[in-house]
Design a protein around this motif. Structure first.
Motif, PDB file in Angstrom:
ATOM      1  N   TYR A  49       0.832  -1.307  -0.004  1.00  0.00           N
ATOM      2  CA  TYR A  49      -0.018  -0.117  -0.054  1.00  0.00           C
ATOM      3  C   TYR A  49       0.846   1.260  -0.090  1.00  0.00           C
ATOM      4  CZ  TYR A  49      -3.472   3.270   2.060  1.00  0.00           C
ATOM      5  OH  TYR A  49      -4.260   4.321   1.951  1.00  0.00           O
ATOM      6  N   ILE A  50       1.880   1.141   0.945  1.00  0.00           N
ATOM      7  CA  ILE A  50       2.855   2.489   1.000  1.00  0.00           C
ATOM      8  C   ILE A  50       3.533   2.715  -0.228  1.00  0.00           C
ATOM      9  CG2 ILE A  50       4.779   3.305   2.028  1.00  0.00           C
ATOM     10  CD1 ILE A  50       2.192   3.615   3.666  1.00  0.00           C
ATOM     11  N   ARG A  51       4.135   1.383  -0.906  1.00  0.00           N
ATOM     12  CA  ARG A  51       4.642   1.416  -2.219  1.00  0.00           C
ATOM     13  C   ARG A  51       3.873   2.139  -3.182  1.00  0.00           C
ATOM     14  NH1 ARG A  51       8.686   1.088  -5.448  1.00  0.00           N
ATOM     15  NH2 ARG A  51       8.569  -0.300  -7.305  1.00  0.00           N
ATOM     16  N   VAL A  52       2.466   1.775  -3.340  1.00  0.00           N
ATOM     17  CA  VAL A  52       1.694   2.248  -4.406  1.00  0.00           C
ATOM     18  C   VAL A  52       1.687   3.594  -4.261  1.00  0.00           C
ATOM     19  CG1 VAL A  52      -0.797   2.235  -5.006  1.00  0.00           C
ATOM     20  CG2 VAL A  52       0.280   0.161  -4.770  1.00  0.00           C
ATOM     21  N   LEU A  53       1.333   4.007  -2.994  1.00  0.00           N
ATOM     22  CA  LEU A  53       1.360   5.789  -2.770  1.00  0.00           C
ATOM     23  C   LEU A  53       2.666   6.309  -3.142  1.00  0.00           C
ATOM     24  CD1 LEU A  53      -0.358   5.738   0.774  1.00  0.00           C
ATOM     25  CD2 LEU A  53      -1.575   5.841  -1.563  1.00  0.00           C
ATOM     26  N   ASP A  54       3.833   5.698  -3.015  1.00  0.00           N
ATOM     27  CA  ASP A  54       5.024   6.096  -3.254  1.00  0.00           C
ATOM     28  C   ASP A  54       5.292   6.446  -4.783  1.00  0.00           C
ATOM     29  OD1 ASP A  54       7.773   7.159  -2.492  1.00  0.00           O
ATOM     30  OD2 ASP A  54       8.452   5.446  -3.420  1.00  0.00           O
ATOM     31  N   ILE A  55       4.646   5.465  -5.437  1.00  0.00           N
ATOM     32  CA  ILE A  55       4.963   5.515  -6.930  1.00  0.00           C
ATOM     33  C   ILE A  55       4.100   6.489  -7.459  1.00  0.00           C
ATOM     34  CG2 ILE A  55       4.552   4.003  -9.114  1.00  0.00           C
ATOM     35  CD1 ILE A  55       5.086   1.468  -7.450  1.00  0.00           C
ATOM     36  N   LEU A  56       2.852   6.635  -6.810  1.00  0.00           N
ATOM     37  CA  LEU A  56       1.872   7.465  -7.467  1.00  0.00           C
ATOM     38  C   LEU A  56       2.176   8.777  -7.368  1.00  0.00           C
ATOM     39  CD1 LEU A  56      -1.065   7.803  -8.661  1.00  0.00           C
ATOM     40  CD2 LEU A  56      -1.911   7.970  -6.358  1.00  0.00           C
ATOM     41  N   SER A  57       2.913   9.176  -6.180  1.00  0.00           N
ATOM     42  CA  SER A  57       3.434  10.565  -6.002  1.00  0.00           C
ATOM     43  C   SER A  57       4.771  11.029  -6.381  1.00  0.00           C
ATOM     44  CB  SER A  57       3.328  10.800  -4.468  1.00  0.00           C
ATOM     45  OG  SER A  57       4.072   9.966  -3.643  1.00  0.00           O
ATOM     46  N   ASN A  58       5.618   9.993  -7.033  1.00  0.00           N
ATOM     47  CA  ASN A  58       6.838  10.230  -7.340  1.00  0.00           C
ATOM     48  C   ASN A  58       7.122  11.424  -8.171  1.00  0.00           C
ATOM     49  OD1 ASN A  58       9.677   9.424  -7.208  1.00  0.00           O
ATOM     50  ND2 ASN A  58       9.439   8.565  -9.450  1.00  0.00           N
ATOM     51  N   ASP A  59       7.803  12.053  -8.007  1.00  0.00           N
ATOM     52  CA  ASP A  59       8.438  13.506  -9.146  1.00  0.00           C
ATOM     53  C   ASP A  59       7.154  14.353  -9.116  1.00  0.00           C
ATOM     54  OD1 ASP A  59      10.947  12.693  -8.919  1.00  0.00           O
ATOM     55  OD2 ASP A  59      10.749  11.368 -10.804  1.00  0.00           O
ATOM     56  N   LEU A  60       6.137  14.337  -8.265  1.00  0.00           N
ATOM     57  CA  LEU A  60       5.071  15.300  -8.233  1.00  0.00           C
ATOM     58  C   LEU A  60       5.355  16.317  -7.332  1.00  0.00           C
ATOM     59  CD1 LEU A  60       1.898  12.935  -8.081  1.00  0.00           C
ATOM     60  CD2 LEU A  60       2.794  14.187 -10.325  1.00  0.00           C
ATOM     61  N   PRO A  61       4.474  17.594  -7.587  1.00  0.00           N
ATOM     62  CA  PRO A  61       4.550  18.632  -6.861  1.00  0.00           C
ATOM     63  C   PRO A  61       4.127  17.982  -5.331  1.00  0.00           C
ATOM     64  CG  PRO A  61       3.411  19.359  -8.738  1.00  0.00           C
ATOM     65  CD  PRO A  61       3.617  18.076  -8.695  1.00  0.00           C
ATOM     66  N   PRO A  62       4.304  18.930  -4.188  1.00  0.00           N
ATOM     67  CA  PRO A  62       3.812  18.225  -2.849  1.00  0.00           C
ATOM     68  C   PRO A  62       2.313  17.715  -3.069  1.00  0.00           C
ATOM     69  CG  PRO A  62       4.719  20.490  -2.481  1.00  0.00           C
ATOM     70  CD  PRO A  62       4.813  20.242  -3.977  1.00  0.00           C
ATOM     71  N   VAL A  63       2.119  16.521  -2.737  1.00  0.00           N
ATOM     72  CA  VAL A  63       0.833  15.938  -2.807  1.00  0.00           C
ATOM     73  C   VAL A  63       0.409  15.608  -1.260  1.00  0.00           C
ATOM     74  CG1 VAL A  63      -0.356  13.467  -3.170  1.00  0.00           C
ATOM     75  CG2 VAL A  63       1.572  14.401  -4.696  1.00  0.00           C
ATOM     76  N   MET A  64      -0.890  15.974  -1.209  1.00  0.00           N
ATOM     77  CA  MET A  64      -1.994  15.703   0.275  1.00  0.00           C
ATOM     78  C   MET A  64      -2.817  14.790  -0.092  1.00  0.00           C
ATOM     79  SD  MET A  64      -3.823  18.077   2.641  1.00  0.00           S
ATOM     80  CE  MET A  64      -2.586  19.190   3.057  1.00  0.00           C
ATOM     81  N   PHE A  65      -2.568  13.365   0.380  1.00  0.00           N
ATOM     82  CA  PHE A  65      -3.445  12.372   0.059  1.00  0.00           C
ATOM     83  C   PHE A  65      -4.708  12.604   1.092  1.00  0.00           C
ATOM     84  CE2 PHE A  65       0.188  10.354  -1.457  1.00  0.00           C
ATOM     85  CZ  PHE A  65      -0.261   9.777  -2.459  1.00  0.00           C
ATOM     86  N   VAL A  66      -5.925  12.573   0.690  1.00  0.00           N
ATOM     87  CA  VAL A  66      -7.172  12.846   1.535  1.00  0.00           C
ATOM     88  C   VAL A  66      -8.124  11.756   1.476  1.00  0.00           C
ATOM     89  CG1 VAL A  66      -6.921  15.167   1.644  1.00  0.00           C
ATOM     90  CG2 VAL A  66      -8.148  14.431  -0.205  1.00  0.00           C
ATOM     91  N   HIS A  67      -8.764  11.390   2.406  1.00  0.00           N
ATOM     92  CA  HIS A  67      -9.857  10.287   2.351  1.00  0.00           C
ATOM     93  C   HIS A  67     -11.041  11.097   2.910  1.00  0.00           C
ATOM     94  CE1 HIS A  67     -11.708   6.608   2.143  1.00  0.00           C
ATOM     95  NE2 HIS A  67     -12.018   6.683   3.422  1.00  0.00           N
ATOM     96  N   GLY A  68     -12.225  10.834   2.192  1.00  0.00           N
ATOM     97  CA  GLY A  68     -13.416  11.306   2.780  1.00  0.00           C
ATOM     98  C   GLY A  68     -14.642  10.286   2.553  1.00  0.00           C
ATOM     99  N   VAL A  69     -15.832  10.780   2.851  1.00  0.00           N
ATOM    100  CA  VAL A  69     -16.889   9.996   2.487  1.00  0.00           C
ATOM    101  C   VAL A  69     -17.224   9.621   1.233  1.00  0.00           C
ATOM    102  CG1 VAL A  69     -19.307   9.973   2.879  1.00  0.00           C
ATOM    103  CG2 VAL A  69     -17.792  10.954   4.690  1.00  0.00           C
ATOM    104  N   SER A  70     -16.739  10.400   0.255  1.00  0.00           N
ATOM    105  CA  SER A  70     -16.914  10.193  -1.321  1.00  0.00           C
ATOM    106  C   SER A  70     -15.834  10.924  -2.069  1.00  0.00           C
ATOM    107  CB  SER A  70     -18.405  10.573  -1.501  1.00  0.00           C
ATOM    108  OG  SER A  70     -18.376  11.892  -1.639  1.00  0.00           O
TER     109      SER A  70
END
Length: 77
Positions: A49-70
């Protein structure tokens, strides 16, 4: 079918493709807000799970992962 809020393991090549698409679209972006799926219930998948988030955010501007109801899609704040 309703979108799932739990972690679904996806191949690295697909995630890298999504990352590339985001990079192509965020030249003037100072911060990205990306939807965060719930962590896996199976603790064995936690490192993946952490690896997937790392690959997804690689070399991007600052990323804020958010989780909500929808899921929310917003291109302007």
């Amino acid at each position: 079918a309703a979108p799932t809020s739990s972690f679904v393991d996806i191949k690295d090549d697909y995630i890298r493709g999504v990352n590339e698409l985001i990079r192509q679209q965020c030249d003037n972006t100072s911060c990205l807000y990306l939807y965060l799926p719930r962590p896996p219930k199976d603790k064995i998948l936690s490192q993946r799970y952490i690896r997937v988030l790392d690959i997804l955010s690689n070399d991007l501007p600052p990323v804020m992962f958010v989780h909500g109801v929808s899921s929310v899609t917003c291109t302007q704040l």
